[in-house]
Write a protein that holds these residues in place. Structure first.
Motif, PDB file in Angstrom:
ATOM      1  N   ASP A  53      67.996 118.703  91.110  1.00 25.79           N
ATOM      2  CA  ASP A  53      68.685 118.899  90.057  1.00 25.79           C
ATOM      3  C   ASP A  53      68.836 120.148  89.572  1.00 25.79           C
ATOM      4  O   ASP A  53      69.214 120.748  88.631  1.00 25.79           O
ATOM      5  CB  ASP A  53      68.207 117.968  88.766  1.00 25.79           C
ATOM      6  N   LEU A  54      68.639 121.181  90.556  1.00 24.85           N
ATOM      7  CA  LEU A  54      68.892 122.637  90.433  1.00 24.85           C
ATOM      8  C   LEU A  54      70.158 123.165  90.099  1.00 24.85           C
ATOM      9  O   LEU A  54      71.338 122.728  90.682  1.00 24.85           O
ATOM     10  CB  LEU A  54      68.244 123.460  91.379  1.00 24.85           C
ATOM     11  N   VAL A  55      70.460 123.912  89.142  1.00 26.76           N
ATOM     12  CA  VAL A  55      71.669 124.738  88.857  1.00 26.76           C
ATOM     13  C   VAL A  55      71.508 125.994  89.849  1.00 26.76           C
ATOM     14  O   VAL A  55      70.654 126.786  89.685  1.00 26.76           O
ATOM     15  CB  VAL A  55      71.985 125.031  87.536  1.00 26.76           C
ATOM     16  N   ARG A  56      72.529 126.081  90.802  1.00 23.04           N
ATOM     17  CA  ARG A  56      72.217 127.312  91.674  1.00 23.04           C
ATOM     18  C   ARG A  56      73.526 128.197  91.597  1.00 23.04           C
ATOM     19  O   ARG A  56      74.510 127.831  90.815  1.00 23.04           O
ATOM     20  CB  ARG A  56      72.352 126.337  93.103  1.00 23.04           C
ATOM     21  N   GLU A  57      73.413 129.361  91.908  1.00 25.31           N
ATOM     22  CA  GLU A  57      74.359 130.442  91.880  1.00 25.31           C
ATOM     23  C   GLU A  57      74.376 131.077  93.242  1.00 25.31           C
ATOM     24  O   GLU A  57      73.298 131.353  93.696  1.00 25.31           O
ATOM     25  CB  GLU A  57      74.133 131.387  90.712  1.00 25.31           C
ATOM     26  N   GLY A  58      75.757 131.412  93.762  1.00 32.67           N
ATOM     27  CA  GLY A  58      75.707 132.128  94.822  1.00 32.67           C
ATOM     28  C   GLY A  58      76.928 132.713  95.253  1.00 32.67           C
ATOM     29  O   GLY A  58      78.020 132.460  94.448  1.00 32.67           O
ATOM     30  N   LEU A  59      77.169 133.314  96.260  1.00 34.63           N
ATOM     31  CA  LEU A  59      78.445 134.272  96.890  1.00 34.63           C
ATOM     32  C   LEU A  59      78.815 133.186  98.212  1.00 34.63           C
ATOM     33  O   LEU A  59      78.168 133.043  99.035  1.00 34.63           O
ATOM     34  CB  LEU A  59      78.358 135.596  97.099  1.00 34.63           C
ATOM     35  N   PHE A  60      79.984 132.839  97.892  1.00 34.56           N
ATOM     36  CA  PHE A  60      80.727 131.996  99.160  1.00 34.56           C
ATOM     37  C   PHE A  60      82.139 132.469  99.532  1.00 34.56           C
ATOM     38  O   PHE A  60      82.879 132.842  98.681  1.00 34.56           O
ATOM     39  CB  PHE A  60      80.672 130.462  98.776  1.00 34.56           C
ATOM     40  N   GLU A  61      82.156 132.477 100.729  1.00 34.11           N
ATOM     41  CA  GLU A  61      83.698 132.685 101.326  1.00 34.11           C
ATOM     42  C   GLU A  61      84.312 131.640 101.212  1.00 34.11           C
ATOM     43  O   GLU A  61      83.943 130.699 101.800  1.00 34.11           O
ATOM     44  CB  GLU A  61      83.534 133.211 102.720  1.00 34.11           C
TER      45      GLU A  61
END
Length: 187
Positions: A152-160
């Protein structure tokens, strides 16, 4: 295969990768297929006979590409290395990593350098970097998301994001695109 270079932006990254180190996506390229094998790939295979697969051979080629002087490279090798340097990226170092997406579109595999070897990771990097640091420029679109099938984690990242953000995130985590919920970012 599609190779992504990740810089370890943890404060002590030169001592090696740790699971709490942020890994920043900085560069990606599509590796030459076996029909257009480069001279550097042949040399890498010669000096790394213990490489267990085409993937490992390509990753050792990438280590050489992102550390070698451009004058030592030719053809496709020089083009890839020059594109890396044009982004003003530092050399590939201990603690940095790679991810590899196979041509068939399967899930990415993840690898880190311990300075002597490339170690395959059990899954994606747990902490994704978001911000530029000296010699590390972010690559991709910033996305906030959930993967409810994992946790149930809210994640953040950079994606192509070539298709949908859901598809890019799914490939990264090895889940179905329907298992990803994008909260903010491109869709």
């Amino acid at each position: 295969m599609h190779v992504t270079v990740w810089h370890n932006t943890g404060p002590d990254h030169f001592f090696g990768f740790q699971p709490d180190h942020p890994m920043l996506r900085v560069f990606s390229y599509t590796a030459a297929n076996s029909d257009t094998e480069t001279e550097l790939a042949r040399v890498v295979a010669l000096f790394n006979p213990d490489a267990n697969s085409d993937t490992e051979t390509e990753l050792w080629r990438a280590v050489a590409l992102f550390n070698a002087d451009l004058d030592m490279l030719a053809g496709a090798d020089r083009e890839v290395a020059a594109a890396y340097r044009a982004r003003r990226l530092r050399s590939f170092s201990t603690g940095d990593g790679f991810s590899v997406r196979p041509p068939d579109g399967g899930a990415e595999t993840f690898w880190v350098s311990d300075g002597f070897d490339l170690l395959r990771q059990a899954g994606p990097f747990p902490v994704l970097g978001l911000d530029a640091e000296h010699g590390s420029q972010p690559l991709g679109s910033r996305v906030t998301y959930l993967v409810p099938t994992l946790d149930d984690l809210v994640r953040e990242g950079l994606f192509e994001v070539a298709g949908t953000a859901e598809a890019a995130i799914a490939t990264h985590h090895g889940v179905a695109a329907d298992d990803v919920v994008v909260l903010t970012g491109p869709r």
